[in-house]
Scaffold this motif. Sequence first.
Motif, PDB file in Angstrom:
ATOM      1  N   VAL A 345     -10.996 -81.934 -44.971  1.00 26.26           N
ATOM      2  CA  VAL A 345     -12.132 -82.752 -45.003  1.00 26.26           C
ATOM      3  C   VAL A 345     -12.801 -82.657 -46.337  1.00 26.26           C
ATOM      4  O   VAL A 345     -13.088 -81.361 -46.442  1.00 26.26           O
ATOM      5  CB  VAL A 345     -12.967 -83.247 -43.934  1.00 26.26           C
ATOM      6  CG1 VAL A 345     -14.047 -84.226 -43.972  1.00 26.26           C
ATOM      7  CG2 VAL A 345     -12.581 -83.473 -42.483  1.00 26.26           C
ATOM      8  N   ILE A 346     -12.839 -83.299 -47.132  1.00 23.48           N
ATOM      9  CA  ILE A 346     -13.692 -83.334 -48.635  1.00 23.48           C
ATOM     10  C   ILE A 346     -14.901 -84.158 -48.772  1.00 23.48           C
ATOM     11  O   ILE A 346     -14.689 -85.425 -48.415  1.00 23.48           O
ATOM     12  CB  ILE A 346     -12.615 -83.364 -49.702  1.00 23.48           C
ATOM     13  CG1 ILE A 346     -11.405 -82.519 -49.632  1.00 23.48           C
ATOM     14  CG2 ILE A 346     -13.479 -83.119 -50.899  1.00 23.48           C
ATOM     15  CD1 ILE A 346     -10.474 -82.923 -50.784  1.00 23.48           C
ATOM     16  N   ASP A 347     -16.267 -83.804 -48.690  1.00 20.41           N
ATOM     17  CA  ASP A 347     -17.296 -84.289 -48.982  1.00 20.41           C
ATOM     18  C   ASP A 347     -17.692 -83.968 -50.250  1.00 20.41           C
ATOM     19  O   ASP A 347     -17.715 -82.912 -50.693  1.00 20.41           O
ATOM     20  CB  ASP A 347     -18.082 -83.917 -48.078  1.00 20.41           C
ATOM     21  CG  ASP A 347     -17.661 -84.420 -46.520  1.00 20.41           C
ATOM     22  OD1 ASP A 347     -17.215 -85.591 -46.472  1.00 20.41           O
ATOM     23  OD2 ASP A 347     -18.307 -83.666 -45.703  1.00 20.41           O
ATOM     24  N   GLY A 348     -18.324 -85.225 -51.118  1.00 18.49           N
ATOM     25  CA  GLY A 348     -19.065 -84.942 -52.303  1.00 18.49           C
ATOM     26  C   GLY A 348     -20.565 -84.788 -52.098  1.00 18.49           C
ATOM     27  O   GLY A 348     -21.226 -85.666 -51.416  1.00 18.49           O
ATOM     28  N   GLY A 349     -21.125 -83.917 -52.980  1.00 18.00           N
ATOM     29  CA  GLY A 349     -22.452 -83.716 -52.607  1.00 18.00           C
ATOM     30  C   GLY A 349     -23.411 -84.022 -53.841  1.00 18.00           C
ATOM     31  O   GLY A 349     -23.111 -83.629 -55.145  1.00 18.00           O
ATOM     32  N   VAL A 350     -24.297 -84.997 -53.883  1.00 17.92           N
ATOM     33  CA  VAL A 350     -25.325 -85.193 -55.031  1.00 17.92           C
ATOM     34  C   VAL A 350     -26.737 -84.318 -54.719  1.00 17.92           C
ATOM     35  O   VAL A 350     -27.403 -84.560 -53.449  1.00 17.92           O
ATOM     36  CB  VAL A 350     -25.746 -86.600 -55.086  1.00 17.92           C
ATOM     37  CG1 VAL A 350     -26.668 -86.985 -56.004  1.00 17.92           C
ATOM     38  CG2 VAL A 350     -24.448 -87.400 -55.312  1.00 17.92           C
ATOM     39  N   ARG A 403     -18.043 -80.046 -50.697  1.00 23.84           N
ATOM     40  CA  ARG A 403     -17.826 -79.479 -49.198  1.00 23.84           C
ATOM     41  C   ARG A 403     -16.432 -79.717 -48.719  1.00 23.84           C
ATOM     42  O   ARG A 403     -15.895 -80.853 -48.598  1.00 23.84           O
ATOM     43  CB  ARG A 403     -18.955 -79.832 -48.428  1.00 23.84           C
ATOM     44  CG  ARG A 403     -19.112 -79.384 -47.028  1.00 23.84           C
ATOM     45  CD  ARG A 403     -20.315 -79.822 -46.216  1.00 23.84           C
ATOM     46  NE  ARG A 403     -19.991 -81.284 -46.014  1.00 23.84           N
ATOM     47  CZ  ARG A 403     -20.996 -81.817 -45.240  1.00 23.84           C
ATOM     48  NH1 ARG A 403     -22.137 -81.264 -44.729  1.00 23.84           N
ATOM     49  NH2 ARG A 403     -20.845 -83.054 -44.952  1.00 23.84           N
ATOM     50  N   MET A 404     -15.844 -78.680 -48.202  1.00 24.44           N
ATOM     51  CA  MET A 404     -14.436 -78.807 -47.595  1.00 24.44           C
ATOM     52  C   MET A 404     -14.325 -78.056 -46.135  1.00 24.44           C
ATOM     53  O   MET A 404     -15.091 -76.998 -45.990  1.00 24.44           O
ATOM     54  CB  MET A 404     -13.468 -78.227 -48.500  1.00 24.44           C
ATOM     55  CG  MET A 404     -13.023 -78.935 -49.618  1.00 24.44           C
ATOM     56  SD  MET A 404     -12.366 -78.384 -50.768  1.00 24.44           S
ATOM     57  CE  MET A 404     -13.690 -77.403 -51.632  1.00 24.44           C
ATOM     58  N   THR A 405     -13.660 -79.036 -45.179  1.00 26.25           N
ATOM     59  CA  THR A 405     -13.520 -78.195 -43.968  1.00 26.25           C
ATOM     60  C   THR A 405     -12.045 -78.358 -43.642  1.00 26.25           C
ATOM     61  O   THR A 405     -11.343 -79.325 -44.106  1.00 26.25           O
ATOM     62  CB  THR A 405     -14.510 -78.704 -42.734  1.00 26.25           C
ATOM     63  OG1 THR A 405     -14.474 -80.089 -42.668  1.00 26.25           O
ATOM     64  CG2 THR A 405     -15.714 -78.491 -42.829  1.00 26.25           C
TER      65      THR A 405
END
Length: 537
Positions: A345-350, A403-405
Amino acid sequence: PTLRTSLPSSSPSLSPTSIPSSSPIYISRSNPTIRKPTLAPVQILYDVTSPKDDIKIYFGKDDNDGREGPPKPHEVATNVLDNSGKKYLNYNDLGSGFTVEVLDKCVIKGARFYPANDREGRDPSSYKIEGGRRRKNGRWRWSTIKSGTIRLPAARIKVTEPKLDPRFPHAEILFENQREFQMYRVTFPTLKDSDSEHSMQIAEVELLGYFTGGGVSLEGVRTTPISSSSLIAESSNPVSQKKRFKSTGTDRAENLQHSFEEKGPNYLLDLTTQYDMVGILKMNGVFKPDHPRYKKLTDKTGAGFISRVKNDALVIKPAIGKTVIRGARFYTSDSEEKYDPSSFVIDGGVEEANGEITWRRIRAGVLNMPSARVDRKTQNIDPELHPHDGVWFNNDEVYDMYRMTFPETKDNSVNYEMRISEIELVGYRSTRKLEESNFNIYDLITTIYFWRYEGSLTVPPCSENVQWRIFDRPIRISPRQQATLEWLIRAYRDPDTCQRATVGRPRRDGTGNVDVVRPTQAIKYDHLQVHCTSANY
């Protein structure tokens, strides 16, 4: 092409149907709590084909109409995916079509068919879409995804049209499908008038779906353009990179940024360096940055990283600043294969001004890590030399960090343990500058005809002194544009008090969005309604 949405089921697995929507998750440093998304999962459907895909002609059967054989040089099968008005024609007409191998594994849930320039009788009247998997003997096994009838419009498309989109005449089909393939076959069993015509013809076909990130390694696969926008996948040279980044002190970040500006945003590069901030974000909100063992993930060596807590997230903040990623590579460790991650899972953070970080989902899916291992003594990891799995996706959003899990491993035992040697985020550094554009807002207008009536304001004081004009043909927008408009209305603040001042009525769906439409009002005698058409000009 116009984007469409489909609402998948809420399955607990990591199949594409369970990828959460892009609703934000807020994590505050002062108050480490997590708000889970409240919106339903949404998938964006787009054309997964590209003119650079591997396209081959598929011959049908000759119905003894006096013409058979290959098409003329200017009417070949590659025209069917070139996004222009040039047509594809096949003299072995009944059951003819084409096969295409797209960039990566994907799920398609629809298609568009655009008619050619002449002779309506040659239009297909039915279709069949199949997905293929190669058997051990090298032959293909085809599975039917969808088949049925199509009604192409009588309007024609000129062969000189340079770029097609849904504003041109076409027929569109949407269907439910969860199976992913990389090879597809599209055929047309029947024509509108096969008795009078000797060939099948069509201008363009678009397969609508989304890439699943099903694990395509760049070894032995296309490492040239990875999308229809001619973005070139290119691995930066780790050796020259270390020499280039030798500077220290406050100028290090500036030198890093300059080094990634050499080729601009049209090239995809490995954005990770040994100077990135790498940390662990635990589920309780505690963040541990820049531990030496975390830094091994971006040091371009085979030194491994071990995680024994399934829900701990890796956070990487590229030292080059704001970036746009469109892919990632994950390299195997030197440990047993059972410790390899099998999903991601890849999320982008601002990062907001108040210190909060807003996370948005970029991609989730499965990994198929190779059996070959990366030795822990390896220096200068290179995607052309060392075993890894890569995922590619469409993304244009700019983020400060990622962010990666890895929820599952190949072993997937009760005692979770994941091992990996290196992570590379592939994309380009964002320089987002306002440039002169030839965009004309009037190009969005679909018609000059409209309904006109005398009505009222939709917000207090609801004065009845407004003359409304509503186009009689709607303008289509994407789901992302709709979400942006809803957010702007919901988040409106009074410029004098900086307080929330939206006049919208909160919805009851838990999304936080508001409605700015009044309940239906009674038509008064002076509410004149007129439909303005060509007769009024």
